[in-house]
Scaffold this motif. Structure first.
Motif, PDB file in Angstrom:
ATOM      1  N   GLN A 167      33.283  41.431  45.371  1.00  0.00           N
ATOM      2  CA  GLN A 167      34.575  41.271  45.663  1.00  0.00           C
ATOM      3  C   GLN A 167      35.479  41.744  44.497  1.00  0.00           C
ATOM      4  O   GLN A 167      36.460  42.429  44.699  1.00  0.00           O
ATOM      5  N   ARG A 168      35.124  40.877  43.397  1.00  0.00           N
ATOM      6  CA  ARG A 168      35.952  40.958  42.183  1.00  0.00           C
ATOM      7  C   ARG A 168      35.861  42.544  41.923  1.00  0.00           C
ATOM      8  O   ARG A 168      36.968  43.136  41.376  1.00  0.00           O
ATOM      9  N   PRO A 216      44.407  43.594  39.190  1.00  0.00           N
ATOM     10  CA  PRO A 216      44.098  43.977  40.575  1.00  0.00           C
ATOM     11  C   PRO A 216      44.362  45.477  40.607  1.00  0.00           C
ATOM     12  O   PRO A 216      44.935  46.086  40.129  1.00  0.00           O
ATOM     13  N   ASN A 217      43.386  45.962  41.619  1.00  0.00           N
ATOM     14  CA  ASN A 217      43.685  47.449  41.932  1.00  0.00           C
ATOM     15  C   ASN A 217      44.338  47.558  43.297  1.00  0.00           C
ATOM     16  O   ASN A 217      45.159  46.670  43.812  1.00  0.00           O
ATOM     17  N   ARG A 251      47.224  41.575  49.231  1.00  0.00           N
ATOM     18  CA  ARG A 251      48.246  40.775  48.909  1.00  0.00           C
ATOM     19  C   ARG A 251      49.749  40.830  49.575  1.00  0.00           C
ATOM     20  O   ARG A 251      50.275  40.052  49.617  1.00  0.00           O
ATOM     21  N   GLU A 304      38.081  44.760  43.855  1.00  0.00           N
ATOM     22  CA  GLU A 304      39.465  44.457  43.821  1.00  0.00           C
ATOM     23  C   GLU A 304      40.121  44.438  42.415  1.00  0.00           C
ATOM     24  O   GLU A 304      41.295  44.268  42.239  1.00  0.00           O
ATOM     25  N   THR A 305      39.350  44.936  41.260  1.00  0.00           N
ATOM     26  CA  THR A 305      39.864  44.734  39.905  1.00  0.00           C
ATOM     27  C   THR A 305      39.652  46.260  39.128  1.00  0.00           C
ATOM     28  O   THR A 305      38.711  46.770  39.590  1.00  0.00           O
ATOM     29  N   ARG A 345      43.490  48.362  46.326  1.00  0.00           N
ATOM     30  CA  ARG A 345      43.196  47.634  47.362  1.00  0.00           C
ATOM     31  C   ARG A 345      43.524  46.281  47.449  1.00  0.00           C
ATOM     32  O   ARG A 345      44.044  45.688  48.309  1.00  0.00           O
ATOM     33  N   CYS A 346      43.707  45.589  46.295  1.00  0.00           N
ATOM     34  CA  CYS A 346      43.737  44.115  46.138  1.00  0.00           C
ATOM     35  C   CYS A 346      45.475  44.012  46.262  1.00  0.00           C
ATOM     36  O   CYS A 346      45.716  43.284  47.003  1.00  0.00           O
TER      37      CYS A 346
END
Length: 826
Positions: A382-383, A394-395, A402, A386-387, A397-398
């Motif tokens: 997951q990290r 965060p990228n 959010r 999204e990183t 997608r994250c």
């Protein structure tokens, strides 16, 4: 003389200039007994820059008594290269330094030992992982025990061989192997993940981080690689579903094999009293298991667990009785229901999967399986998903996730979205390399993260574009305050690998729900604002307004009309005179493009960048050049001497394959000489990724007789190291550097450019000269030429001809005919 043992000694008598060495000192120098040293001959044994360091140390000792202790490269009389430790001090007598004394020691072996110790320390720090050391060619020198355990190979089998030749197999990725080999050939470190094979033939995944080793002189001596077995993680990521399926199958097969099952098992009888606990359960619940007694009820077991702190992740050991009773009753009901599997956290950070089943005889079987590694793999996956790997932010997608949560929980507050673009990032990347560019992006990420609050979020969207999510705003005033905070944090000057710069950013901002109803619309609004900020230039901030969409459409339509204007040859030019700063003598003109759209003049600052955006830079440049040469021909035909005509050329023109041939063809058609034309290029042209191709074109132009000028010098990110590469003859000083002209003369930047040009043998021309005070200051500093409204504004061709007639003070020579034109290789 004086005696010495393993440590050499020496003395210099400053009154007689005599030098004395003890036998050990002479032995280290490898000179015979007949050699008589002097101070200069003694210093000559040291290598290169070490001589200067030693002379400075001697001067300091004589001046203020500072002793020295230096480790320096040294070459003996027989040509052996050593590292020596030279120490010395000045001896005073009657207030005067009369001699220098000191010691001399060969520390070559000590330096080598220190390098070995450094290698050993590096390996020791990583001893829990596999480690391997190779020589500079990538051949194995040493492996640690962890490496042998991981691979099954010992040092005797690997020494002198490439590790990959032994460990790689059919599943190893060839592209990854090629990157590793390229890095080793280049002497660079690398980090990869790759499949290797053990001695027994089994595949395993490893993460390799390789670091080059260098000696004291900076020479590559080898590499150290630390290898981490990531097979479990890769298997978890690639086979997560298969692993879950296997676990479920194992759980269905519990039967009578409870005590041998690796999962923890606790069994209650039909009367719901404890019957059995296996060893795995003891290991999973070390606080609770020793307290269990056969015959305990479900509620008793749960209360014992609470009191022992076994369930501290869910309920405190000292929770009030009513809280404990309520929690116990609720969990007991879930156990009896034997519902679907659930995940439970333990106080020590582990995760368990809990599953309850009723046997046909009515026994309640509770299964507890350790899924910590699975949860870690999920969290890691997951990290990673999204990183951003470069900055850790965060990228996209994250950010979207959010943003969706922020809108769902907005509770009447506004949400701000900033899209941020770095100014001149491509120029920094091209001029100083991707390592500096990546370091700049990481520093921007650090600054963004540091200036944001707990609910705010910074993300990297890709390239040099970032985003900032600002929930909980009251409106535009709060948005502007946040923008000021972000800009202040990012804009502080920083030093990156010797490069000092102040990051500039352009910001596009939008608010939900004021500017958009949903996420997609909010992103579009912020993107439109950022596009407008990019158009406005450095450090611009634009808040979304509905008219931005219309403006974008207007620019697109304007771009199409520009395309038609080029096709219909409706691009005009103006000519701005250039004169000698010393005596006002006319030197030539700069050509400036002009375009009127339906009778409305369009500013060059608008249509020239628009041409770049629309892919029209080449036809626009060709139109300007044709008009410029035609105007120059008219002036010649009128019996005038126009001087040198300066024409701006873009990157796209210089990289066009037919640029040289078309240029020479136009010169022949207008009966002009290359020496009458000056091509102006900007710093951004010099910094283009295709810099070598551009350099070749410029050198061919210069060799053919054209003049070359560097426009707006000092306003970009070009290094002075670029100047010698490109054959320019003139530096043009941007008008912004003349704004600080005062009674004291020019500002420091303008003076520096003029002096730099003089030192490099280049002419200098100042743009934007509007007052006699500016001209006087430029003349006093030695600037060669000026251009600006003090002489004349940009003039249409007919007015430029009239201007030329007015300034003509000498007989006009006959129009020159061009010499033979030819393409010349640099």
């Amino acid at each position: 003389m004086f005696a010495c043992s393993g440590l050499g000694a020496w003395r210099v008598d400053l009154r007689t200039s005599s030098v004395a060495w003890c036998p050990r000192t002479r032995a280290i120098h490898e000179v015979d007994d007949a050699f008589t040293p002097t101070l200069e001959s003694a210093i000559a044994f040291y290598a290169g820059e070490a001589r200067s360091a030693l002379r400075r140390a001697i001067e300091a000792a004589i001046a203020d008594g500072t002793p020295w202790d230096l480790r320096l490269p040294f070459v003996t009389a027989r040509g052996r290269r050593l590292t020596v430790r030279a120490r010395g001090m000045a001896v005073r007598q009657g207030g005067r330094v009369v001699r220098l004394v000191g010691t001399f020691e060969d520390v070559t072996e000590a330096e080598a030992a220190a390098l070995d110790h450094a290698r050993l320390a590096l390996v020791v720090r990583q001893m829990t992982n596999a480690a391997i050391i190779t020589d500079a060619a990538g051949l194995t020198v040493w492996v640690n025990p962890a490496f042998e355990r991981l691979t099954g190979y010992g040092l005797a089998e690997l020494a002198g061989r490439s590790p990959g030749s032994v460990l790689q197999g059919p599943g190893t990725d060839p592209a990854t192997v090629a990157r590793m080999r390229a890095a080793i050939r280049a002497g660079r470190g690398f980090a990869v993940e790759i499949v290797n094979y053990t001695r027994a033939g089994g595949p395993y995944w490893i993460s390799i981080e390789t670091t080059p080793l260098t000696d004291a002189a900076g020479r590559l001596t080898g590499f150290v690689a630390i290898e981490t077995d990531i097979t479990a993680r890769r298997c978890a990521e690639e086979g997560m579903r298969a692993e879950i399926a296997r676990r479920e199958a194992a759980e269905r097969a519990i039967g009578e094999m409870l005590d041998t099952l690796p999962s923890g098992v606790i069994v209650y009888g039909p009367d719901e009293r404890l019957r059995f606990v296996n060893q795995a359960y003891h290991e999973l619940f070390p606080r609770l298991a020793p307290l269990l007694r056969e015959g305990d009820t479900i509620e008793t077991v749960l209360r014992k667990g609470v009191a022992a702190g076994q369930y501290a992740a869910e309920i405190a050991a000292d929770a009030p009785e009513e809280t404990v009773a309520r929690w116990t009753a609720d969990l007991a009901a879930r156990l009896r229901a034997a519902g679907p599997a659930r995940e439970i956290p333990l106080p020590d950070g582990r995760w368990l999967q809990a599953l309850e089943r009723r046997s046909p005889s009515g026994m309640l079987v509770c299964l507890r399986s350790d899924i910590t590694r699975l949860k870690q793999a999920e969290a890691e996956a997951q990290r990673r998903a999204e990183t951003d790997p470069l900055t850790g932010l965060p990228n996209r997608r994250c950010l979207l996730a959010r943003l969706e949560r922020a809108i769902a929980t907005a509770d009447g507050h506004a949400i701000g979205l900033l899209l941020i673009d770095l100014d001149q990032f491509k120029a920094v990347n091209d001029a100083h390399g991707h390592m500096v560019g990546d370091a700049l992006l990481r520093e921007i990420a650090v600054r963004l993260r540091a200036c944001l609050g707990g609910r705010e979020l910074a993300a990297r969207l890709g390239g040099d574009e970032f985003a900032v999510l600002l929930p909980g705003l009251g409106g535009r005033r709060d948005l502007l305050k946040a923008i000021a905070r972000v800009r202040s944090a990012v804009a502080a000057r920083l030093d990156l690998r010797g490069l000092s710069l102040r990051p500039g950013i352009r910001i596009g901002a939008a608010l939900w729900p004021q500017d958009a109803e949903d996420i997609a619309a909010l992103l579009r609004a912020a993107d439109l604002a950022l596009r407008e900020a990019k158009r406005r230039g450095t450090d611009a901030t634009v808040l979304f307004e509905p008219k931005l969409g219309a403006d974008l459409g207007r620019r697109a339509a304007l771009g199409e009309r520009l395309r038609c204007a080029l096709a219909e040859e409706r691009i005009a030019i103006c000519l701005q005179p250039q004169a000698a700063a010393a005596d006002g003598r006319h030197l030539g003109f700069e050509v400036l493009a002009r375009w009127s759209d339906g009778g409305t003049p369009i500013p060059p600052a608008e249509f020239v960048p628009l041409a770049d955006e629309m892919g029209l830079a080449i036809p626009l440049g060709q139109a300007v050049m044709r008009a410029a040469l035609a105007a120059q021909r008219r002036m010649h035909d009128a019996g005038l001497a126009p001087g040198v005509v300066a024409i701006n050329v873009s990157t796209a023109q210089l990289l066009a394959g037919a640029f040289l041939e078309e240029t020479f063809g136009l010169l022949v058609a207008h009966d002009l000489s290359p020496s009458e034309i000056e091509f102006e290029v900007t710093e951004t042209v010099l910094l283009d990724r295709a810099g070598e191709r551009i350099e070749t074109v410029l050198k061919r132009l210069r060799a053919a007789g054209f003049r070359l000028a560097l426009d707006d010098f000092g306003t970009g990110y070009a290094s002075l190291a670029h100047l010698p590469r490109f054959p320019v003859q003139r530096l043009k000083i941007d008008r912004s550097f003349l704004r600080d002209v005062s009674g004291a003369g020019l500002g420091p930047i303008a003076r520096a450019v003029i002096r730099l040009g003089r030192d490099l043998g280049l002419e200098t021309l100042a743009e934007g000269v509007e007052t006699e005070e500016q001209r006087a200051a430029l003349r006093a500093e030695g600037c060669d030429a000026i251009q600006g409204y003090l002489l004349a504004p940009p003039l249409p061709v007919d007015e430029a001809i009239a201007f030329l007639r007015r300034v003509a003070t000498a007989p006009v020579p006959a129009a020159r005919r061009p010499g033979r034109l030819r393409l010349v290789s640099p």
